[in-house]
Design an enzyme around this catalytic site. Structure first.
Site, PDB file in Angstrom:
ATOM      1  N   ASP A 191      -1.976 -11.736   3.046  1.00 27.10           N
ATOM      2  CA  ASP A 191      -2.354 -12.338   1.776  1.00 27.10           C
ATOM      3  C   ASP A 191      -3.170 -13.600   2.097  1.00 27.10           C
ATOM      4  O   ASP A 191      -4.352 -13.503   2.419  1.00 27.10           O
ATOM      5  CB  ASP A 191      -1.064 -12.617   0.993  1.00 27.10           C
ATOM      6  CG  ASP A 191      -1.294 -13.149  -0.406  1.00 27.10           C
ATOM      7  OD1 ASP A 191      -2.318 -12.829  -1.012  1.00 27.10           O
ATOM      8  OD2 ASP A 191      -0.429 -13.884  -0.905  1.00 27.10           O
ATOM      9  N   LYS A 251      -5.269  -8.251   1.477  1.00 27.62           N
ATOM     10  CA  LYS A 251      -5.873  -8.881   0.291  1.00 27.62           C
ATOM     11  C   LYS A 251      -6.856  -9.941   0.747  1.00 27.62           C
ATOM     12  O   LYS A 251      -6.559 -11.141   0.685  1.00 27.62           O
ATOM     13  CB  LYS A 251      -4.791  -9.603  -0.523  1.00 27.62           C
ATOM     14  CG  LYS A 251      -3.832  -8.774  -1.314  1.00 27.62           C
ATOM     15  CD  LYS A 251      -3.051  -9.731  -2.230  1.00 27.62           C
ATOM     16  CE  LYS A 251      -1.689  -9.231  -2.553  1.00 27.62           C
ATOM     17  NZ  LYS A 251      -0.886 -10.217  -3.311  1.00 27.62           N
ATOM     18  N   PHE A 305      -0.374  -8.333  -7.460  1.00 25.28           N
ATOM     19  CA  PHE A 305       0.937  -8.411  -6.807  1.00 25.28           C
ATOM     20  C   PHE A 305       1.551  -7.023  -6.804  1.00 25.28           C
ATOM     21  O   PHE A 305       1.673  -6.380  -7.840  1.00 25.28           O
ATOM     22  CB  PHE A 305       1.849  -9.407  -7.522  1.00 25.28           C
ATOM     23  CG  PHE A 305       3.065  -9.742  -6.702  1.00 25.28           C
ATOM     24  CD1 PHE A 305       2.992 -10.674  -5.677  1.00 25.28           C
ATOM     25  CD2 PHE A 305       4.276  -9.093  -6.933  1.00 25.28           C
ATOM     26  CE1 PHE A 305       4.109 -10.961  -4.893  1.00 25.28           C
ATOM     27  CE2 PHE A 305       5.394  -9.378  -6.147  1.00 25.28           C
ATOM     28  CZ  PHE A 305       5.309 -10.316  -5.135  1.00 25.28           C
ATOM     29  N   VAL A 306       1.892  -6.556  -5.612  1.00 30.14           N
ATOM     30  CA  VAL A 306       2.410  -5.195  -5.486  1.00 30.14           C
ATOM     31  C   VAL A 306       3.845  -5.191  -4.961  1.00 30.14           C
ATOM     32  O   VAL A 306       4.275  -6.134  -4.292  1.00 30.14           O
ATOM     33  CB  VAL A 306       1.518  -4.345  -4.541  1.00 30.14           C
ATOM     34  CG1 VAL A 306       0.141  -4.130  -5.145  1.00 30.14           C
ATOM     35  CG2 VAL A 306       1.397  -4.996  -3.165  1.00 30.14           C
ATOM     36  N   ARG A 355      12.164  -2.958  -3.079  1.00 30.78           N
ATOM     37  CA  ARG A 355      11.861  -2.590  -1.687  1.00 30.78           C
ATOM     38  C   ARG A 355      12.079  -1.110  -1.429  1.00 30.78           C
ATOM     39  O   ARG A 355      11.481  -0.519  -0.550  1.00 30.78           O
ATOM     40  CB  ARG A 355      12.782  -3.347  -0.718  1.00 30.78           C
ATOM     41  CG  ARG A 355      12.425  -4.777  -0.496  1.00 30.78           C
ATOM     42  CD  ARG A 355      13.166  -5.292   0.737  1.00 30.78           C
ATOM     43  NE  ARG A 355      13.396  -6.722   0.667  1.00 30.78           N
ATOM     44  CZ  ARG A 355      12.485  -7.644   0.940  1.00 30.78           C
ATOM     45  NH1 ARG A 355      11.284  -7.285   1.301  1.00 30.78           N
ATOM     46  NH2 ARG A 355      12.776  -8.919   0.855  1.00 30.78           N
ATOM     47  N   ASP A 415       3.806  -6.215   6.410  1.00 31.26           N
ATOM     48  CA  ASP A 415       3.500  -5.424   5.221  1.00 31.26           C
ATOM     49  C   ASP A 415       2.117  -5.727   4.662  1.00 31.26           C
ATOM     50  O   ASP A 415       1.362  -4.822   4.329  1.00 31.26           O
ATOM     51  CB  ASP A 415       4.573  -5.637   4.127  1.00 31.26           C
ATOM     52  CG  ASP A 415       4.882  -7.111   3.860  1.00 31.26           C
ATOM     53  OD1 ASP A 415       4.206  -8.003   4.423  1.00 31.26           O
ATOM     54  OD2 ASP A 415       5.812  -7.377   3.070  1.00 31.26           O
ATOM     55  N   LYS A 459      11.276  -9.052   5.909  1.00 30.55           N
ATOM     56  CA  LYS A 459      11.887  -7.768   5.691  1.00 30.55           C
ATOM     57  C   LYS A 459      10.861  -6.761   5.197  1.00 30.55           C
ATOM     58  O   LYS A 459      11.089  -5.561   5.233  1.00 30.55           O
ATOM     59  CB  LYS A 459      13.001  -7.886   4.617  1.00 30.55           C
ATOM     60  CG  LYS A 459      14.101  -8.841   4.988  1.00 30.55           C
ATOM     61  CD  LYS A 459      15.015  -9.057   3.773  1.00 30.55           C
ATOM     62  CE  LYS A 459      16.058 -10.103   4.082  1.00 30.55           C
ATOM     63  NZ  LYS A 459      16.713 -10.593   2.861  1.00 30.55           N
ATOM     64  N   GLY A 460       9.731  -7.270   4.710  1.00 30.18           N
ATOM     65  CA  GLY A 460       8.761  -6.415   4.012  1.00 30.18           C
ATOM     66  C   GLY A 460       8.226  -5.257   4.826  1.00 30.18           C
ATOM     67  O   GLY A 460       7.779  -4.252   4.276  1.00 30.18           O
ATOM     68  N   ASP A 491       8.958  -6.567  -1.902  1.00 25.85           N
ATOM     69  CA  ASP A 491       9.885  -6.890  -2.978  1.00 25.85           C
ATOM     70  C   ASP A 491       9.308  -7.879  -3.981  1.00 25.85           C
ATOM     71  O   ASP A 491       8.306  -8.535  -3.723  1.00 25.85           O
ATOM     72  CB  ASP A 491      11.165  -7.495  -2.408  1.00 25.85           C
ATOM     73  CG  ASP A 491      10.947  -8.949  -1.952  1.00 25.85           C
ATOM     74  OD1 ASP A 491       9.961  -9.195  -1.222  1.00 25.85           O
ATOM     75  OD2 ASP A 491      11.734  -9.823  -2.335  1.00 25.85           O
TER      76      ASP A 491
HETATM   77  P1  5GP Z   1       0.670 -14.684   3.571  1.00 31.17           P
HETATM   78  O1  5GP Z   1       1.362 -15.572   4.528  1.00 31.17           O
HETATM   79  O2  5GP Z   1      -0.391 -13.812   4.184  1.00 31.17           O
HETATM   80  O3  5GP Z   1       0.185 -15.430   2.369  1.00 31.17           O
HETATM   81  O4  5GP Z   1       1.748 -13.780   2.932  1.00 31.17           O
HETATM   82  C1  5GP Z   1       2.395 -12.853   3.609  1.00 31.17           C
HETATM   83  C2  5GP Z   1       3.663 -12.463   2.925  1.00 31.17           C
HETATM   84  O5  5GP Z   1       3.673 -12.730   1.516  1.00 31.17           O
HETATM   85  C3  5GP Z   1       3.783 -10.981   3.046  1.00 31.17           C
HETATM   86  O6  5GP Z   1       4.352 -10.614   4.272  1.00 31.17           O
HETATM   87  C4  5GP Z   1       4.648 -10.647   1.860  1.00 31.17           C
HETATM   88  O7  5GP Z   1       6.003 -10.788   2.215  1.00 31.17           O
HETATM   89  C5  5GP Z   1       4.277 -11.674   0.811  1.00 31.17           C
HETATM   90  N1  5GP Z   1       3.304 -11.103  -0.134  1.00 31.17           N
HETATM   91  C6  5GP Z   1       1.975 -11.353  -0.217  1.00 31.17           C
HETATM   92  N2  5GP Z   1       1.389 -10.633  -1.190  1.00 31.17           N
HETATM   93  C7  5GP Z   1       2.383  -9.887  -1.727  1.00 31.17           C
HETATM   94  C8  5GP Z   1       2.429  -8.903  -2.789  1.00 31.17           C
HETATM   95  O8  5GP Z   1       1.445  -8.542  -3.438  1.00 31.17           O
HETATM   96  N3  5GP Z   1       3.644  -8.366  -3.041  1.00 31.17           N
HETATM   97  C9  5GP Z   1       4.772  -8.708  -2.366  1.00 31.17           C
HETATM   98  N4  5GP Z   1       5.907  -8.109  -2.721  1.00 31.17           N
HETATM   99  N5  5GP Z   1       4.764  -9.614  -1.362  1.00 31.17           N
HETATM  100  C10 5GP Z   1       3.587 -10.191  -1.063  1.00 31.17           C
HETATM  101 MG    MG Z   2       6.431 -10.631   4.596  1.00 32.66          MG
END
Ligand code: 5GP
Ligand code: MG
Length: 177
Positions: free
Chosen positions: A100, A128, A149-150, A162, A97, A40-41, A156
């Site tokens: 990470d 990141k 963490f944002v 959100r 969004d 949803k992000g 969210d």
């Molecule tokens: P990844 O699979 O790259 O580790 O993470 C992706 C998902 O983790 C993003 O789409 C998001 O939903 C969540 N996420 C990663 N970092 C953050 C953050 O700093 N804040 C929030 N709210 N969600 C995050």
């Molecule tokens: Mg996401």
């Protein structure tokens, strides 16, 4: 959310999103493009991108979750598509969004490749790179941030924040509320 926590203002985000849209429009030069948005992000980001992207566009929605209510990736990614995910033979731009660990985008890209897309690129508002666990480099990125963490602008914490039109830092003391 306190004003001091704001990392990127609404105006700054909108400006950057417009720049990204210009870049994307130029790169695809009128070719039909399929945008696959990761819910949803990415809702807010998708909305603002679509405002500035040209014609010849179809949108597919998927949901990917790896976080649950925690602020650390669980390492396994669940992908759910809404309706058929029509990507076969298409040039696809995955919109999320934030990158990470990179696990979500890696899973989504590989799923789309498996379904026979002609090309797949990725577009994230936030990146990141210091947290990466797989070698994933977004093709388009709005802003690079550190290991924080944002929330806001679609992002969210346990379902909250959100709706904020800006991006803010969520400090550890605010997570408990
Ligand atoms: P990844 O699979 O790259 O580790 O993470 C992706 C998902 O983790 C993003 O789409 C998001 O939903 C969540 N996420 C990663 N970092 C953050 C953050 O700093 N804040 C929030 N709210 N969600 C995050
Ligand atoms: Mg996401």
């Amino acid at each position: 959310m306190k004003e001091g926590n704001v990392l990127f203002s609404e105006e700054r985000i909108k400006r950057r999103v417009r720049e990204l849209a210009v870049e994307i429009t130029r790169d695809y030069a009128g070719k039909p493009l399929t945008v696959v948005a990761v819910l949803k992000g990415s809702v807010r980001f998708l909305h603002d991108l679509l405002d500035c992207l040209g014609e010849h566009l179809t949108v597919e929605l998927i949901e990917a979750s790896s976080y649950g209510d925690r602020t650390n990736s669980s390492g396994s990614v669940l992908i759910r598509s809404y309706g058929q995910l029509r990507v076969s033979g298409r040039d696809v731009l995955v919109v999320d969004d934030i990158a990470d660990t990179g696990l979500t985008l890696q899973s989504v890209v590989s799923e789309i490749e498996t379904r026979g897309a002609r090309s797949v690129r990725t577009c994230v508002l936030l990146d990141k790179p210091s947290r990466r666990r797989v070698p994933l480099e977004p093709d388009y990125r709005g802003f690079t941030i550190g290991d924080v963490f944002v929330v806001g602008y679609g992002l969210d914490y346990a379902g909250r924040f959100r709706d904020l039109p800006y991006i803010a830092l969520l400090r550890p003391t605010e997570k408990a509320r």
